[in-house]
Write an enzyme that holds these catalytic residues in place. Structure first.
Site, PDB file in Angstrom:
ATOM      1  N   LYS A  58      23.874 -16.350  -5.580  1.00 27.36           N
ATOM      2  CA  LYS A  58      24.022 -14.794  -5.296  1.00 27.36           C
ATOM      3  C   LYS A  58      25.310 -14.280  -5.701  1.00 27.36           C
ATOM      4  CE  LYS A  58      20.628 -14.050  -5.161  1.00 27.36           C
ATOM      5  NZ  LYS A  58      19.539 -14.451  -5.439  1.00 27.36           N
ATOM      6  N   LYS A  79      16.008  -9.429 -15.270  1.00 30.62           N
ATOM      7  CA  LYS A  79      15.079  -9.527 -13.943  1.00 30.62           C
ATOM      8  C   LYS A  79      13.860 -10.477 -14.320  1.00 30.62           C
ATOM      9  CE  LYS A  79      13.692  -8.981  -9.699  1.00 30.62           C
ATOM     10  NZ  LYS A  79      14.357  -9.537  -8.793  1.00 30.62           N
ATOM     11  N   ARG A  94       5.475  -0.066  -6.127  1.00 31.42           N
ATOM     12  CA  ARG A  94       5.213  -1.014  -4.474  1.00 31.42           C
ATOM     13  C   ARG A  94       4.146  -2.149  -5.067  1.00 31.42           C
ATOM     14  NH1 ARG A  94       6.951   0.786  -0.073  1.00 31.42           N
ATOM     15  NH2 ARG A  94       5.350  -0.282   1.110  1.00 31.42           N
ATOM     16  N   HIS A 149      32.601 -37.244  -1.597  1.00 34.30           N
ATOM     17  CA  HIS A 149      32.504 -37.731  -2.702  1.00 34.30           C
ATOM     18  C   HIS A 149      32.802 -37.283  -4.070  1.00 34.30           C
ATOM     19  CE1 HIS A 149      29.954 -40.604  -0.203  1.00 34.30           C
ATOM     20  NE2 HIS A 149      29.320 -39.445   0.261  1.00 34.30           N
ATOM     21  N   TRP A 200      -3.067  -2.736  -1.484  1.00 33.09           N
ATOM     22  CA  TRP A 200      -2.636  -4.005  -1.919  1.00 33.09           C
ATOM     23  C   TRP A 200      -3.552  -4.976  -0.916  1.00 33.09           C
ATOM     24  CZ3 TRP A 200       2.675  -6.032  -3.553  1.00 33.09           C
ATOM     25  CH2 TRP A 200       2.778  -7.296  -4.243  1.00 33.09           C
ATOM     26  N   GLU A 205      26.073 -14.285  -9.621  1.00 34.92           N
ATOM     27  CA  GLU A 205      25.296 -13.534 -10.253  1.00 34.92           C
ATOM     28  C   GLU A 205      25.846 -12.189 -10.326  1.00 34.92           C
ATOM     29  OE1 GLU A 205      21.126 -14.173  -8.354  1.00 34.92           O
ATOM     30  OE2 GLU A 205      20.691 -14.032 -10.650  1.00 34.92           O
ATOM     31  N   ASN A 264      -1.881   2.394   6.227  1.00 35.53           N
ATOM     32  CA  ASN A 264      -1.051   1.072   5.687  1.00 35.53           C
ATOM     33  C   ASN A 264      -0.916   0.387   7.041  1.00 35.53           C
ATOM     34  OD1 ASN A 264      -0.976   2.081   3.184  1.00 35.53           O
ATOM     35  ND2 ASN A 264       1.323   2.618   3.298  1.00 35.53           N
ATOM     36  N   GLY A 265      -0.791  -0.757   6.972  1.00 29.65           N
ATOM     37  CA  GLY A 265      -0.509  -1.576   8.102  1.00 29.65           C
ATOM     38  C   GLY A 265      -1.512  -2.619   8.354  1.00 29.65           C
ATOM     39  N   CYS A 295       0.828  -1.150   0.088  1.00 27.15           N
ATOM     40  CA  CYS A 295       0.196  -0.052   0.014  1.00 27.15           C
ATOM     41  C   CYS A 295       0.888   1.220   0.007  1.00 27.15           C
ATOM     42  CB  CYS A 295      -0.886  -0.074   1.273  1.00 27.15           C
ATOM     43  SG  CYS A 295      -1.777  -1.536   1.500  1.00 27.15           S
ATOM     44  N   GLU A 334      21.602 -21.107  -2.698  1.00 23.22           N
ATOM     45  CA  GLU A 334      21.254 -19.813  -3.196  1.00 23.22           C
ATOM     46  C   GLU A 334      22.305 -18.929  -2.786  1.00 23.22           C
ATOM     47  OE1 GLU A 334      18.750 -18.100  -4.340  1.00 23.22           O
ATOM     48  OE2 GLU A 334      18.795 -16.236  -3.389  1.00 23.22           O
TER      49      GLU A 334
END
Ligand code: M6R
Length: 604
Positions: free
Chosen positions: A484, A599, A27, A503, A75, A487, A99-100, A2, A480
């Site tokens: 990161k 992206k 947003r 192994h 939102w 990338e 908001n919240g 929001c 991950e």
């Protein structure tokens, strides 16, 4: 998520409010609205969908002279994205944007309904405006009623409220959600939930702190703290550069997004945690009927989130779970049975391979679900069910907050399912919910650790590669971490389960091989420690991440003594994100737009 704007002044208020909302569009939102008070008369416009719909609704409105206005992009969290649920919410004589989340809205609503007050929306926000008007009946002034309202609501909020009896005034409050007040040399006052909405309109702003509240009227602002003491106004100059202002002082969007994780995780959890159960408003109760298996499918970082989920679904919900890389799944003639729920995970909701896999599953007649960050994306429109991760727009190509919110949703989903299948006791679920509640604090960046990583990064710029290792859910986290680093630093990095080193991969061990070892206290500590010792004995340079000291490490990053491995997971996730970012910055790379990457990958 929001967005809020507000304006007091003599310029065309409708345009100012809608322009401000447009700056907050990044947003994400699903409806919008504005309320304008001029010469004692309110005008209200709301619309579902994009701002263009709101502009259409308000196209005949013209203002001249002094007015006050508030606006909002919503939102949906409580209640569907409809006009009735869109802000501003109205009472008899007042409007509010928020908001919240108001945690005690249900009990306040029951009290107000008991006094004959009629509610129009399904939102928690509407309670604010009715409570204010209810208290106004006995309060000395509208501002007193506003103060009393704040004393009764619990939760996180940024609020703007206007009331016809206090014409020319906006009441404001901030507690847990951002709110900024700006002013300029033309005696205008502006509000925004992000300074992006104020750039180019104000030359100086006040970033409100939690507990701050007050009122603003033409040229005057009164600000109070939690103890009701008047606070001196401390303005800071506002940058005129939109892009750098959107970065809010951070060097890169990726850095901002790492720091934002605490806030966005609060959004992800919002309205979904009950005392002993998880609630997803968006899920039909019959979704899991007849389902005996879950197949998760995704690419890149989202695939890593899926791997984490496979541990949690089998552990908590006792349901067979498999994970597929979308680009492989599409072409390998998979054997699918109708008792399988097919779940795709995607930040963008547009990744070509994942989208095609979803189409394939639908063609096979499977029930489908998407966990996604973008409402109305192709996958959300296609899947039978969807859960939004609410990370807000992610600009850095290297995904950070999207991953955090995906894992959070999947963790919640494993508990939701455990509740449905009765595979965890209600006290176990209750305990997990307590852990989930502490996520926002867990991922909040520790300045000392960030500083340590900044210094440490200079020792990890060369060498012939990185191993990221971990066990259980820390294995996908290792994957991950390696992704990161690859990338954005362009250094070679691989993630491995720590038990797998002997192994084959351990053949590479020497001082020029950097091992980033995830050593949580609450998940297979001794087993992982032995694996790291094996690497250390072969002279690999070790950087351990653990709450417990480890004497075989060359560098050690000491995390907090968290009470559970999932909290350790999230804290270590932040460490890995910051480490790769600091290495990439030292190498002089464009962290937000690394070479060769996009992206949203809409080609296969
Ligand atoms: O939008 P998606 O989650 O479907 O994207 C999948 C991958 O392309 C994405 O996660 C990619 O790996 C990121 N750049 C990771 O940082």
């Amino acid at each position: 998520m929001c967005g809020i704007v507000g304006y007091i002044g003599v310029k065309p208020v409708k345009k100012i409010l809608i322009d401000g909302l447009r700056e907050l569009e990044y947003r994400g939102y699903d409806s919008a609205g504005i309320a304008i008070l001029q010469e004692g008369h309110f005008s209200l416009f709301k619309a579902v969908g994009k701002l263009i719909n709101l502009e259409e609704k308000a196209k005949n409105y013209e203002s001249s002279g002094f007015s006050v206005g508030i606006g909002h992009t919503r939102w949906a969290t409580h209640g569907k994205p409809t006009e009735l649920n869109a802000h501003p919410h109205l009472g008899q004589n007042s409007y509010v944007v928020h908001n919240g989340i108001i945690e005690n809205y249900q009990e306040l609503k029951t009290m107000l309904v008991g006094h004959g007050i009629h509610f129009l929306s399904q939102t928690d926000t509407e309670v604010i405006v009715h409570l204010f008007e209810y208290l106004l009946k006995s309060a000395a002034t509208p501002f007193d009623a506003f103060k009393q309202t704040l004393a009764q609501i619990k939760g996180a909020y940024a609020i703007l409220l206007v009331n016809a009896d206090a014409e020319g005034t906006i009441f404001f409050a901030k507690h847990g959600s951002p709110m900024i007040i700006g002013r300029n040399h033309d005696n205008e006052t502006f509000f925004g939930s992000s300074d992006a909405a104020l750039i180019g309109k104000c030359h100086e702003v006040i970033y409100l702190e939690d507990g701050h509240y007050g009122y603003a009227s033409s040229g005057a602002i009164a600000l109070f703290d939690e103890q009701n003491r008047e606070v001196a106004l401390r303005f800071t100059a506002l940058s005129e550069n939109k892009l750098s202002a959107q970065k809010e002082g951070y060097r890169f969007f990726m850095e901002k997004e790492i720091y934002e994780q605490s806030t966005v995780l609060s959004d992800t959890l919002m309205g979904r945690l009950r005392d002993e159960s998880i609630y997803f408003e968006e899920l039909e109760t019959t979704l899991f009927d007849g389902i005996n298996e879950i197949k998760l499918c995704a690419c890149g970082t989202s695939y890593h989130a899926a791997l984490v989920a496979s541990y949690l679904f089998e552990r908590h919900s006792k349901i067979r779970t498999s994970v597929e890389i979308a680009s492989e799944f599409r072409y390998r003639e998979p054997f699918l049975t109708p008792d399988t729920l097919f779940v795709v995970i995607s930040q963008s909701g547009e990744t070509a391979d994942t989208l095609e896999s979803l189409k394939m599953a639908k063609k096979f007649g499977l029930k489908t679900m998407v966990i996604c960050n973008v409402d109305n994306s192709s996958m959300v429109r296609l899947a039978d069910a969807s859960i939004l991760t609410r990370a807000g727009i992610e600009k850095g190509v290297a995904s950070t907050k999207a991953f955090a919110t995906q894992v959070c949703v999947l963790w919640m989903l494993s508990l939701y399912l455990a509740g449905e299948r009765k595979t965890l006791s209600s006290s176990d679920i209750q305990h997990q919910i307590t852990l989930l509640r502490s996520l926002p604090a867990t991922v909040s960046v520790d300045d000392a650790i960030h500083e340590q990583l900044r210094r440490l990064s200079k020792r990890y710029l060369h060498g012939h590669g990185f191993f990221f290792i971990g066990r259980d859910v820390f294995y996908p986290l290792a994957l991950e971490g390696a992704l990161k680093l690859k990338e954005i630093s362009y250094l070679h990095a691989e993630g491995y389960p720590s038990g797998e080193m002997k192994h084959g991969p351990i053949a590479l061990a020497d001082p020029e091989l950097f091992t980033i070892a995830l050593l949580p206290q609450h998940m297979l500590y001794d087993k992982t420690k032995s694996n790291i010792e094996e690497l250390s004995a072969r002279d690999s340079t070790i950087c351990s991440i653990s709450p417990l000291d480890f004497d075989k490490a060359d560098d050690h990053i000491c995390t907090k003594n968290a009470e559970d491995y999932m909290l350790e997971f999230f804290e270590m996730m932040v460490v890995l994100q910051l480490l790769s970012m600091e290495i990439a910055i030292r190498l002089g790379n464009d962290v937000d737009m690394p070479r060769n990457l996009a992206k949203s990958v809409t080609v296969e």
